[in-house]
Design an enzyme around this catalytic site. Structure first.
Site, short mmCIF file in Angstrom:
data_model
loop_
_atom_site.label_atom_id
_atom_site.label_comp_id
_atom_site.label_asym_id
_atom_site.label_seq_id
_atom_site.Cartn_x
_atom_site.Cartn_y
_atom_site.Cartn_z
N THR A 5 0.82 -1.21 0.00
CA THR A 5 0.00 0.00 0.00
C THR A 5 0.86 1.26 0.00
OG1 THR A 5 -1.49 1.27 1.41
CG2 THR A 5 -0.10 -0.29 2.54
N ASP A 6 0.29 2.35 -0.46
CA ASP A 6 1.00 3.64 -0.39
C ASP A 6 1.01 4.18 1.05
OD1 ASP A 6 -1.69 4.35 -0.17
OD2 ASP A 6 -1.63 5.87 -1.75
N GLU A 7 0.22 3.55 1.94
CA GLU A 7 0.16 4.05 3.33
C GLU A 7 1.48 3.85 4.06
OE1 GLU A 7 -3.45 3.26 5.50
OE2 GLU A 7 -4.56 2.94 3.64
N LYS A 43 2.23 -3.50 7.14
CA LYS A 43 2.51 -3.65 5.70
C LYS A 43 3.94 -3.24 5.39
CE LYS A 43 0.07 -4.76 2.80
NZ LYS A 43 -0.30 -6.11 2.26
P1 NAD Z 1 -9.54 -7.62 1.91
O1 NAD Z 1 -9.55 -7.35 3.36
O2 NAD Z 1 -10.76 -7.35 1.10
O3 NAD Z 1 -9.17 -9.17 1.65
C1 NAD Z 1 -8.15 -9.82 2.34
C2 NAD Z 1 -8.28 -11.31 2.09
O4 NAD Z 1 -7.18 -11.95 2.74
C3 NAD Z 1 -9.57 -11.90 2.66
O5 NAD Z 1 -10.18 -12.74 1.70
C4 NAD Z 1 -9.09 -12.70 3.87
O6 NAD Z 1 -9.87 -13.84 4.14
C5 NAD Z 1 -7.68 -13.08 3.44
N1 NAD Z 1 -6.83 -13.35 4.60
C6 NAD Z 1 -6.67 -12.56 5.71
N2 NAD Z 1 -5.83 -13.15 6.57
C7 NAD Z 1 -5.41 -14.30 5.99
C8 NAD Z 1 -4.52 -15.34 6.37
N3 NAD Z 1 -3.88 -15.29 7.55
N4 NAD Z 1 -4.32 -16.37 5.53
C9 NAD Z 1 -4.97 -16.43 4.33
N5 NAD Z 1 -5.84 -15.48 3.93
C10 NAD Z 1 -6.05 -14.43 4.74
O7 NAD Z 1 -8.29 -6.85 1.33
P2 NAD Z 1 -8.13 -6.11 -0.07
O8 NAD Z 1 -8.71 -4.75 0.04
O9 NAD Z 1 -8.56 -6.99 -1.17
O10 NAD Z 1 -6.55 -5.92 -0.11
C11 NAD Z 1 -5.72 -6.93 -0.69
C12 NAD Z 1 -4.27 -6.53 -0.51
O11 NAD Z 1 -4.04 -5.26 -1.11
C13 NAD Z 1 -3.84 -6.39 0.95
O12 NAD Z 1 -2.56 -6.92 1.09
C14 NAD Z 1 -3.86 -4.90 1.20
O13 NAD Z 1 -2.92 -4.54 2.18
C15 NAD Z 1 -3.46 -4.37 -0.17
N6 NAD Z 1 -3.98 -3.03 -0.46
C16 NAD Z 1 -5.32 -2.77 -0.47
C17 NAD Z 1 -5.79 -1.50 -0.79
C18 NAD Z 1 -7.26 -1.19 -0.85
O14 NAD Z 1 -7.62 -0.04 -1.15
N7 NAD Z 1 -8.16 -2.12 -0.62
C19 NAD Z 1 -4.89 -0.47 -1.07
C20 NAD Z 1 -3.52 -0.77 -1.02
C21 NAD Z 1 -3.07 -2.06 -0.75
#
Ligand code: NAD
Length: 363
Positions: free
Chosen positions: A133-135, A162
């Protein structure tokens, strides 16, 4: 291509799995623990596809991860599994450290072991893409942008976890030679987004004529990225990115939260008219502790080096998103009723989720 996608039942992961399985014809093993944030309904369109497999497992489970690699024999990994909601990380950080830091460590070790035993030709093309993430870069002043060389300055338990995982991935590249890549992206939005996050929460509250709580003065800036653009960027980086590099992924759409909320109100008013404008439902509430003021990505590197560029503007993306939610209540209604109804999370005075104040966002 045969890839393991971790977190493939979440918001971005499910968009990625749908894209890889349906549009690219790749073989995909989705490894997901199925936390509250997961929803297998987001993948219902893949039922019967022979190039898609699901494994319910925790990325922190050494044995399960070792089996995932040895049984599936992937050409690459796209690692998205994480605890992802900033507000929840404020109320209870332990799961964030467990999955985002320790889980990533287990996955890296499983990948390293598998990769080190591959024949040279396959080992040379193996890739481990870590989605971040950019955070991790902290907060920006007006007019500034995050680049790949911006110093890390994480400020919430989520972003710190992260950042830790990013450093582990870089260390596994430098120390063991594991062929890794990292992407740092801005805030995603689009279809199948769990309704604890800003855009779906405001959209559904506005549809149901409930108050629309906005943190602080609502002038925080986030750089919105349409999820279907993001998954194409991730695929591009896996296919053509340079090993050991990081790529910032953004939609060139920095927008104040209040503008996002007003845009959703106006789009809904046009489609589902209400007797009073939905903007009247906006309520300013206590800000999130440590709320970063501004995030904005400079995506020049991925655009010039790899030829990826976001196709959706914020305007076309938010319109498509509103229309998707209006047409797909089969997906979100059970979540609103049974999993998360919109109570506010992440207030310092209240370690358990509060029942009284509505949440605004996770941005
Ligand atoms: P989300 O919370 O919608 O989904 C996360 C998924 O990971 C879920 O299906 C959950 O069941 C699974 N999970 C959690 N813990 C787990 C574990 N221990 N073992 C296996 N599976 C596990 O998240 P998202 O929004 O789809 O984000 C996906 C990735 O992108 C993350 O790594 C997040 O940090 C990164 N990200 C997201 C955003 C955003 O805007 N949503 C922005 C920047 C980065």
């Amino acid at each position: 291509m045969r890839v393991i996608v971790t977190g493939g039942a979440g918001f971005i992961g499910s968009a990625l799995v749908r894209y890889l399985v349906r549009d690219r014809g790749w073989e995909v093993l989705n490894v997901d623990k199925l936390t509250y944030a997961a929803n297998l309904q987001s993948l219902s369109s893949l039922s019967g596809r022979s190039n898609y497999r699901f494994m319910q497992a925790d990325i922190g489970d050494h044995v399960a991860m070792r089996h995932a690699f040895s049984d599936f024999q992937p050409d690459g990994v796209m690692h998205l599994a994480a605890e992802s909601h900033v507000d929840r990380s404020i109320s209870s950080s332990a799961e964030f450290i467990k999955t985002n830091v320790l889980g990533t460590h287990v996955l890296l070790e499983a990948a390293r072991r598998y990769w080190s035993e591959l024949p040279v030709t396959r080992g040379d093309t193996f890739r481990f893409l870590h989605v971040s993430t950019d955070e991790v870069f902290g907060t920006l002043d007006e007019g500034d942008f995050f680049t790949e060389t911006t110093a890390y300055d994480p400020r919430s338990p989520y972003s710190a976890s992260k950042a830790s995982s990013d450093h582990l991935v870089s260390a596994w590249r430098e120390t063991y030679g594991l062929p890794t890549l990292i992407t740092n992206c801005s805030n995603n939005y689009g279809p199948y987004h769990f309704p604890e996050k800003l855009i779906p929460l405001i959209l559904l509250n506005a549809l149901e004529k409930k108050p629309l709580p906005v943190y602080g003065d609502g002038r925080q800036v986030r750089d919105w990225l349409y999820v279907e653009d993001h998954v194409k960027a991730l695929t591009t980086v896996l296919e053509r990115g340079r090993i050991g590099e990081t790529y910032n992924v953004g939609g060139r759409a920095p927008t104040e939260n209040i503008t996002v909320v007003e845009r959703i109100c106006d789009l809904l008013d046009a489609r589902v008219p209400n007797e009073v404008p939905r903007r009247n439902l906006i309520r300013f509430v206590t800000d999130r502790p440590g709320h970063d003021r501004r995030y904005a990505i400079d995506p020049t590197k991925i655009e010039t080096e790899l030829g990826w560029r976001a196709e959706k503007t914020f305007d076309t993306g938010i319109t498509a998103t509103v229309d998707w939610y209006l047409n797909n209540d089969w997906w979100w209604r059970p979540l609103r009723e049974n999993v998360y109804s919109g109570t506010r999370l992440g207030l310092l005075a209240d370690p358990a989720p509060a029942k009284t104040e509505l949440a605004e966002n996770s941005v």
